[in-house]
Design an enzyme around this catalytic site. Structure first.
Site, PDB file in Angstrom:
ATOM      1  N   GLY A  89       0.792  -1.228   0.000  1.00 24.03           N
ATOM      2  CA  GLY A  89       0.000   0.000   0.000  1.00 24.03           C
ATOM      3  C   GLY A  89       0.822   1.274   0.000  1.00 24.03           C
ATOM      4  O   GLY A  89       0.269   2.367   0.043  1.00 24.03           O
ATOM      5  N   CYS A  90       2.153   1.146  -0.031  1.00 20.06           N
ATOM      6  CA  CYS A  90       3.011   2.330  -0.071  1.00 20.06           C
ATOM      7  C   CYS A  90       3.441   2.615  -1.499  1.00 20.06           C
ATOM      8  O   CYS A  90       3.750   1.697  -2.261  1.00 20.06           O
ATOM      9  CB  CYS A  90       4.260   2.118   0.794  1.00 20.06           C
ATOM     10  SG  CYS A  90       3.910   2.058   2.548  1.00 20.06           S
ATOM     11  N   GLN A  91       3.467   3.877  -1.854  1.00 17.38           N
ATOM     12  CA  GLN A  91       3.922   4.304  -3.171  1.00 17.38           C
ATOM     13  C   GLN A  91       5.398   3.952  -3.338  1.00 17.38           C
ATOM     14  O   GLN A  91       5.826   3.502  -4.388  1.00 17.38           O
ATOM     15  CB  GLN A  91       3.708   5.809  -3.301  1.00 17.38           C
ATOM     16  CG  GLN A  91       4.160   6.407  -4.604  1.00 17.38           C
ATOM     17  CD  GLN A  91       3.914   7.915  -4.639  1.00 17.38           C
ATOM     18  OE1 GLN A  91       3.391   8.498  -3.704  1.00 17.38           O
ATOM     19  NE2 GLN A  91       4.308   8.544  -5.724  1.00 17.38           N
TER      20      GLN A  91
END
Length: 182
Positions: A89-91
């Protein structure tokens, strides 16, 4: 002690406090915090972070630079940069590892971007070396109090939320493990 510590001490002792820039004030406060032996509560650590960021005012550029500087305090975890340690879920790529030592969680993390390193550093600063219950129950009020949503975009905000979620999930797993062993 590395060159950043020496620079901080130089700033602290050679420039009168009234002439420090907001970034220098926050940096010297951080150096002071790093030098102290402490057993601060989660709320006390958050209050300290809020105070440090208050020196930066509304200067978005200085705030981002300061967050990136904080990330440089993370120790590399090259041996643990594995897919299984990536936070979903992290860029950016963020690797998070944990260990339970004397019923306290030790977090270690790294990222491929400086700003994300700084963000995970802030979370580790607040949640590291705590018992699982404290991590699970932590109200991370400093995030809103320093206006983090004004500093990072919505993509990074989602990633930041994913970091918090993963840290709390680890804490929940450790809490269950401790309860099963009792």
């Amino acid at each position: 002690m590395d060159w950043r510590d020496l620079l901080g001490l130089l700033l602290l002792y050679t420039i009168p406090k009234k002439r420090l820039t907001p970034w220098q004030k926050a940096f010297t406060r951080l150096l002071s915090w790093l030098g102290e032996k402490h057993n601060m509560s989660i709320e006390e650590v958050q209050n300290e972070i809020v105070e440090e960021f208050s020196y930066l005012g509304d200067d978005r550029e200085s705030t981002i630079f300061y967050i990136m500087e904080l990330g440089q305090k993370l120790s590399p975890i090259d041996e643990n940069k594995k897919d299984e340690n990536l936070i979903k879920g992290c860029q950016s790529k963020v690797w998070l590892t944990t260990e339970l030592v004397d019923n306290k969680i030790q977090f270690r993390a790294d990222s491929n971007t400086d700003i994300t390193k700084g963000l995970i550093y802030l979370l580790i600063r607040v949640l590291n070396d705590r018992n699982p219950d404290d991590v699970v129950d932590a109200d991370l009020s400093f995030i809103d109090r320093i206006g983090m949503s004004n500093v990072i975009g919505s993509q990074r905000s989602n990633g930041f939320a994913s970091m918090i979620k993963q840290m709390k999930l680890y804490a929940l797993a450790y809490k269950s493990k401790i309860e099963m062993n009792n």
